[in-house]
Design a protein around this motif. Structure first.
Motif, PDB file in Angstrom:
ATOM      1  N   LEU A   1      -5.259   1.467  13.832  1.00 34.48           N
ATOM      2  CA  LEU A   1      -3.940   0.844  13.378  1.00 34.48           C
ATOM      3  C   LEU A   1      -3.606   1.635  11.966  1.00 34.48           C
ATOM      4  O   LEU A   1      -4.386   2.309  11.196  1.00 34.48           O
ATOM      5  CB  LEU A   1      -4.072  -0.471  12.674  1.00 34.48           C
ATOM      6  CG  LEU A   1      -4.389  -1.641  13.643  1.00 34.48           C
ATOM      7  CD1 LEU A   1      -4.547  -3.183  13.069  1.00 34.48           C
ATOM      8  CD2 LEU A   1      -3.297  -1.745  14.658  1.00 34.48           C
ATOM      9  N   CYS A   2      -2.395   2.214  11.736  1.00 32.64           N
ATOM     10  CA  CYS A   2      -2.137   3.013  10.816  1.00 32.64           C
ATOM     11  C   CYS A   2      -1.030   2.618   9.960  1.00 32.64           C
ATOM     12  O   CYS A   2      -0.557   1.790  10.172  1.00 32.64           O
ATOM     13  CB  CYS A   2      -1.651   4.531  11.553  1.00 32.64           C
ATOM     14  SG  CYS A   2      -2.641   5.037  12.819  1.00 32.64           S
ATOM     15  N   GLY A   3      -1.383   3.268   8.474  1.00 30.05           N
ATOM     16  CA  GLY A   3      -0.409   2.821   7.578  1.00 30.05           C
ATOM     17  C   GLY A   3      -0.140   3.347   6.369  1.00 30.05           C
ATOM     18  O   GLY A   3      -1.122   4.474   6.316  1.00 30.05           O
ATOM     19  N   ARG A   4       0.742   3.281   5.423  1.00 28.92           N
ATOM     20  CA  ARG A   4       0.772   4.062   4.128  1.00 28.92           C
ATOM     21  C   ARG A   4       0.659   3.276   2.921  1.00 28.92           C
ATOM     22  O   ARG A   4       0.968   2.000   2.950  1.00 28.92           O
ATOM     23  CB  ARG A   4       1.968   4.992   4.334  1.00 28.92           C
ATOM     24  CG  ARG A   4       1.727   5.851   5.779  1.00 28.92           C
ATOM     25  CD  ARG A   4       2.477   6.934   5.402  1.00 28.92           C
ATOM     26  NE  ARG A   4       4.161   6.953   5.429  1.00 28.92           N
ATOM     27  CZ  ARG A   4       4.904   8.070   4.941  1.00 28.92           C
ATOM     28  NH1 ARG A   4       4.371   8.962   5.144  1.00 28.92           N
ATOM     29  NH2 ARG A   4       6.083   7.673   4.827  1.00 28.92           N
ATOM     30  N   GLY A   5      -0.061   3.818   1.957  1.00 26.64           N
ATOM     31  CA  GLY A   5       0.022   3.044   0.703  1.00 26.64           C
ATOM     32  C   GLY A   5       0.199   3.896  -0.419  1.00 26.64           C
ATOM     33  O   GLY A   5       0.131   5.407  -0.380  1.00 26.64           O
TER      34      GLY A   5
ATOM     35  N   ALA B   1      -1.709  -2.192   4.582  1.00 24.83           N
ATOM     36  CA  ALA B   1      -0.203  -1.953   5.384  1.00 24.83           C
ATOM     37  C   ALA B   1      -0.527  -1.888   6.539  1.00 24.83           C
ATOM     38  O   ALA B   1       0.099  -2.209   7.529  1.00 24.83           O
ATOM     39  CB  ALA B   1       0.468  -0.751   4.762  1.00 24.83           C
ATOM     40  N   ALA B   2      -1.640  -1.189   7.182  1.00 28.09           N
ATOM     41  CA  ALA B   2      -1.984  -0.958   8.259  1.00 28.09           C
ATOM     42  C   ALA B   2      -2.541  -2.157   8.981  1.00 28.09           C
ATOM     43  O   ALA B   2      -2.236  -2.576  10.370  1.00 28.09           O
ATOM     44  CB  ALA B   2      -3.073   0.166   8.432  1.00 28.09           C
ATOM     45  N   THR B   3      -3.418  -3.064   8.535  1.00 30.60           N
ATOM     46  CA  THR B   3      -4.279  -4.023   9.036  1.00 30.60           C
ATOM     47  C   THR B   3      -3.981  -5.479   8.567  1.00 30.60           C
ATOM     48  O   THR B   3      -4.295  -6.296   9.021  1.00 30.60           O
ATOM     49  CB  THR B   3      -5.636  -3.793   8.982  1.00 30.60           C
ATOM     50  OG1 THR B   3      -5.988  -3.710   7.635  1.00 30.60           O
ATOM     51  CG2 THR B   3      -5.699  -2.400   9.370  1.00 30.60           C
ATOM     52  N   GLY B   4      -3.566  -5.424   7.374  1.00 30.71           N
ATOM     53  CA  GLY B   4      -3.468  -6.737   6.533  1.00 30.71           C
ATOM     54  C   GLY B   4      -4.766  -7.091   5.892  1.00 30.71           C
ATOM     55  O   GLY B   4      -4.925  -8.126   5.365  1.00 30.71           O
ATOM     56  N   VAL B   5      -5.799  -6.373   5.953  1.00 33.43           N
ATOM     57  CA  VAL B   5      -7.082  -6.661   4.988  1.00 33.43           C
ATOM     58  C   VAL B   5      -6.848  -5.730   3.922  1.00 33.43           C
ATOM     59  O   VAL B   5      -6.764  -4.710   3.512  1.00 33.43           O
ATOM     60  CB  VAL B   5      -8.259  -6.055   5.981  1.00 33.43           C
ATOM     61  CG1 VAL B   5      -9.483  -5.912   5.442  1.00 33.43           C
ATOM     62  CG2 VAL B   5      -8.226  -6.434   7.582  1.00 33.43           C
ATOM     63  N   ARG B   6      -7.122  -6.647   2.877  1.00 33.79           N
ATOM     64  CA  ARG B   6      -7.245  -6.071   1.383  1.00 33.79           C
ATOM     65  C   ARG B   6      -8.704  -5.703   0.972  1.00 33.79           C
ATOM     66  O   ARG B   6      -9.406  -6.700   0.866  1.00 33.79           O
ATOM     67  CB  ARG B   6      -6.738  -7.277   0.555  1.00 33.79           C
ATOM     68  CG  ARG B   6      -6.410  -7.165  -0.803  1.00 33.79           C
ATOM     69  CD  ARG B   6      -5.839  -5.920  -1.346  1.00 33.79           C
ATOM     70  NE  ARG B   6      -4.482  -5.813  -1.026  1.00 33.79           N
ATOM     71  CZ  ARG B   6      -3.753  -4.598  -1.379  1.00 33.79           C
ATOM     72  NH1 ARG B   6      -4.189  -3.671  -1.842  1.00 33.79           N
ATOM     73  NH2 ARG B   6      -2.394  -4.751  -1.063  1.00 33.79           N
TER      74      ARG B   6
END
Lengths: 698, 170
Positions: free
Chosen positions: A527-531, A658-663
């Motif tokens: 799972l990829c995302g950007r911050g 953003a990728a996973t919903g895990v904070r």
């Protein structure tokens, strides 16, 4: 104490008959390239060729006392007095030339260390001839400085002066100094922090030829004629210690909270209670662990202490303060001691290098001979003072898509100590409060600093000090509020920023990274995302914004930081490539700190004592770093040695969210921590927590 | 080790090495002394850096008979007759090795403590693989730590060196 100039020009620079310029600087090059940048500034202000300038750094009795080389201040506050001295020198040279040539100063021009008559270049005098006998005048604080338009060196990527020798292994670091008849020494450390030395069995090393034991109270060292024998003797020596120990590591954050004895409100806009009364507050707590400086070359020093004086070669960030401490210890007058800066391995703050110098001096004093002392890696990771653990709880209130209330309570020890002494509690916790205040336009903001008098492990300054933690907390929390508001994290930031330079770095980084929100996507099973994250260092330093691209293996919990885009505004840029080198280095080191680094200890001592137990980022895991510089030649140069560090951890945490919903609210972002935090989500499926879905549903 | 061993080892022996093309005879009073101390403290070749002492960081990398090794992990007693190349032996006389030229071109260093080890390792890599990919470079150098964070620059420099070397060869 930074940069305050001693008055005479001659204290700052001299010009030889052949035109060579010697510049005496109180700031030192800690491997950052500042030596080159300062030479560029002086070359332009004097109008001489760059290779005519030779920088002499950090030597008591020779260079001015400009305080310690800390806080990204060398260009910011260290260079201006130097520049004023160079400008005054040029003015004096012009006046002297006018007199000798019998023309008005206004008819004279300078170029490459030569004064000539405008339109009659043949009538000229070289600086070397004009500077004979020195300058004999005070620095004129009001002297007009040359305009940026005249610069030939400042603003250009001139190559660093130290690298040709460094690539050949010919650059002598402090580790490479060897004196005739020198002993090699090292300390024998106790089995537990703070233990008292009960007994030393000297017979246990009787078989080692020519080995000395130095014992002064609990201070115990061995010395031999070569480094290897010293290490072996220290390993072999049988000793007995009593007492000492450390608190339980699992209680570090509770103890920090419990032991805070001083409270300082460093910002209070009022009206906060009203803001929270009307709206349900969002609250979150963030944690940052003890971290080591992790210098590749452990602290090292060479000392030659005699009955009537002493010379100490070391990589100290503050040679004058160290000299004062040595004078006390050695019972010598300060002017009988010379502390000479020799470049060491990158230190990133107070990594124990001054302790190594003090230890070498004490042993040299006891032996009556020159001593070289180099810590082992286990000593460095185990016994260097640490960047301390910190804790913050933030509360925020939203109304109509804007933040109307923001409270940051931070728990911190002081981030400073000098030669073992920790200062009395101060309202700013000696930079524990750095960047605790946000630069956003928020309805009401309140910042409370809870100061613990000391930390579980001896603390000191580590690159960016409290700002690394505080910006991690602030910029993560800002994203949490953006998510609650259903807003794009970039847009949400811009909506709360008035400062045009702050907006500019965010807009620039969004352009560089082609920001389209956190835009989660998948790459096979990843799972990829950007911050995104933004800060202005220390409230008045460089502006920096970062966007990270991260990939999370949700099965193993491993987080991979693939790319970091950075926009950076530090005012006037002296050396663009040198600046990029600093920014990229900060980004990679800060990625390492965010993903991997935490000092572990048991009830006796630190156990993270090698690179397996204190892993740092390696070649294959380094992210690609892309940089966009905003140059503002009309603005003062701001430091760049630390600012990028502070935005990296929150930009990674925001990307993982953003990728996973895990904070992730605690550094380091290890695989185990990711899996534990994901477990907390329990009944909520991961995909339904992904912010893009949530944003769309709003 | 025990005190007894130390006494036993004090019988002096000699080890012959070829270091950077020169024959060097080293008096050895402790055959377990790691090569890094011999190079730095006995032969005065201080370009090779000592850091971890346990083979984890690569700062002390040298070539032994053409192969990259950790000088902190090799006992001098085992090296009799070996050929050792240190950072001082990289390049040809006064001429820089293409790796060094490229590192300068990319300004791929800060404090430089890790650099000698990286230069030595990179020269060996290019000798056996003149055109390594970025991934190969990063994997090959995985055993070399840089705390200043110059990894990206070093990888770019080695790609540059590969291209330059290839250009010259064709």
């Amino acid at each position: 104490m930074n940069g305050s100039p001693p008055a005479p020009v001659d204290r700052w620079l001299s010009i030889d008959r052949d035109g060579a310029v010697h510049v005496f600087v109180g700031k030192v090059d800690l491997g950052t390239g500042i030596r080159t940048a300062l030479a560029q500034i002086v070359a332009d202000e004097l109008d001489v060729p760059l290779d005519a300038v030779h920088v002499v750094e950090g030597q008591t009795g020779i260079t001015p006392d400009q305080g310690r080389t800390v806080g990204s201040q060398s260009l910011q506050s260290g260079a201006p007095p130097l520049r004023a001295a160079a400008a005054t020198a040029r003015k004096i040279l012009l006046e002297r030339a006018a007199k000798q040539l019998g023309v008005g100063v206004e008819r004279l021009v300078t170029r490459d260390g030569v004064v000539s008559v405008a339109g009659d270049e043949a009538t000229q005098i070289a600086y070397g001839a004009l500077a004979e006998g020195g300058f004999g005048r005070e620095v004129d604080a009001e002297v007009p400085l040359r305009s940026a338009a005249t610069y030939r060196w400042v603003g250009t990527s001139v190559p660093r002066v130290d690298l040709p020798d460094k690539v050949r292994g010919a650059f002598a670091l402090v580790h490479d100094i060897a004196l005739p008849a020198m002993w090699h020494a090292r300390l024998v450390r106790p089995p537990a922090v703070g233990a008292r030395l009960v007994e030393v069995d000297a017979t246990s090393i009787a078989g080692f030829p020519d080995v000395r034991i130095v014992r002064e109270g609990d201070f115990l060292a061995v010395a031999a004629r070569d480094q290897w024998r010293t290490l072996e003797a220290a390993r072999t020596l049988v000793t007995r210690w009593s007492g000492g120990g450390l608190p339980d590591q699992s209680e570090v954050y509770e103890r920090l909270r419990g032991e805070a004895s001083t409270e300082a409100v460093t910002r209070d806009d009022g009206a906060l209670d009203a803001a929270f009364a009307k709206t349900k507050a969002h609250e979150a707590t963030y944690r940052w662990p003890f971290q080591s400086h992790g210098s590749l070359g452990p602290p090292c020093a060479v000392a030659d202490v005699r009955t009537d004086g002493a010379t100490i070669w070391c990589a100290s960030q503050g040679v004058y303060l160290l000299r004062a401490r040595l004078a006390e210890l050695l019972a010598l007058p300060e002017d009988a001691i010379s502390v000479v800066y020799e470049e060491g391995s990158g230190c990133f703050g107070d990594n124990g290098t001054d302790e190594a110098a003090i230890e070498a001096a004490r042993i040299s004093c006891a032996l009556g001979a020159p001593v070289r002392l180099q810590w082992t890696l286990a000593e460095q990771l185990g016994w260097d003072p640490k960047g301390p653990a910190m804790l913050s709880t933030l509360r925020g209130a939203l109304r109509a898509g804007r933040i109307v209330g923001w409270e940051h309570a931070v728990w911190t020890p002081p981030h400073f100590r000098l030669h073992g002494a920790v200062p009395a509690p101060r309202a700013d916790a000696v930079a524990g409060d750095r960047n605790a205040t946000v630069d956003y336009a928020i309805g009401a903001q309140r910042v409370v600093v809870h100061i613990a008098p000391h930390a579980a492990l001896q603390q000191s300054a580590l690159r960016s000090l409290g700002a690394a933690h505080n910006v991690f907390a602030n910029e993560s929390f800002f994203d949490e509020l953006a998510f609650d508001a259903g807003a794009d994290p970039l847009r949400f930031r811009l909506d709360h920023l008035d400062d045009s330079r702050a907006r500019a770095v965010l807009e620039r980084v969004a352009e560089l990274a082609v920001w389209r929100g956190g835009e989660p996507y998948t790459d096979g099973p990843l799972l990829c995302g950007r911050g995104i994250a933004f800060a202005r260092y220390d409230g008045h330093g460089a502006y920096v914004a970062a966007i990270t691209s991260c990939a999370v293996d949700t099965a193993s919990g491993r987080i991979d930081v693939r790319e970091i885009a950075i926009a950076h505004d530090c005012g006037l840029i002296v050396n663009p490539d040198g600046l990029r080198n600093q920014i990229e280095g900060n980004a990679i080191q800060a990625t390492s700190r965010a993903l991997l680094e935490e000092v572990h200890f048991d009830r006796e001592r630190v156990t993270s004592t090698d690179w397996s137990r204190y892993p740092i980022l390696r070649f294959p895991d380094a992210p690609t770093v892309r940089i966009s510089l905003i140059d503002r030649p009309e603005q003062p140069a701001l430091g760049a040695g630390e600012p990028t560090t502070i935005v990296i951890a929150p930009a990674i945490a925001n990307a993982v969210f953003a990728a996973t919903g895990v904070r992730l609210r605690e550094v380091p972002f290890s695989a185990a921590r990711y899996l534990a935090e994901r477990g907390e989500l329990r009944n909520v499926t991961i995909s339904s927590m992904r912010p893009s879905d949530r944003v769309r549903s709003n | 080790m025990s005190a007894h061993d130390a006494s036993a080892d004090s019988a002096i022996d000699t080890v012959v090495l070829v270091v950077n093309g020169e024959r060097r005879t080293v008096d050895v009073d402790d055959p377990r002394m790691p090569l890094v101390f011999v190079l730095r403290d006995r032969l005065g070749l201080r370009g090779t850096k000592l850091s971890c002492g346990c083979g984890e960081c690569g700062a002390c990398a040298v070539l032994v008979d053409g192969v990259e090794e950790r000088a902190c992990m090799l006992a001098i007693g085992d090296l009799d007759g070996s050929t050792v190349t240190t950072i001082e032996g990289i390049g040809d006389g006064g001429t820089l090795h293409p790796v060094q030229v490229a590192l300068l071109a990319e300004q791929a260093s800060q404090c430089g403590y890790c650099l000698p080890g990286i230069v030595v390792a990179a020269s060996a890599l290019l000798a056996r693989d003149p055109d390594p990919s970025e991934t190969t470079i990063a994997t090959t150098l995985a055993g070399h730590l840089c705390r200043c964070g110059t990894y990206g620059r070093v990888v770019r420099a080695l790609r540059r060196a590969a291209v330059a070397t290839k250009g010259r060869a064709t």
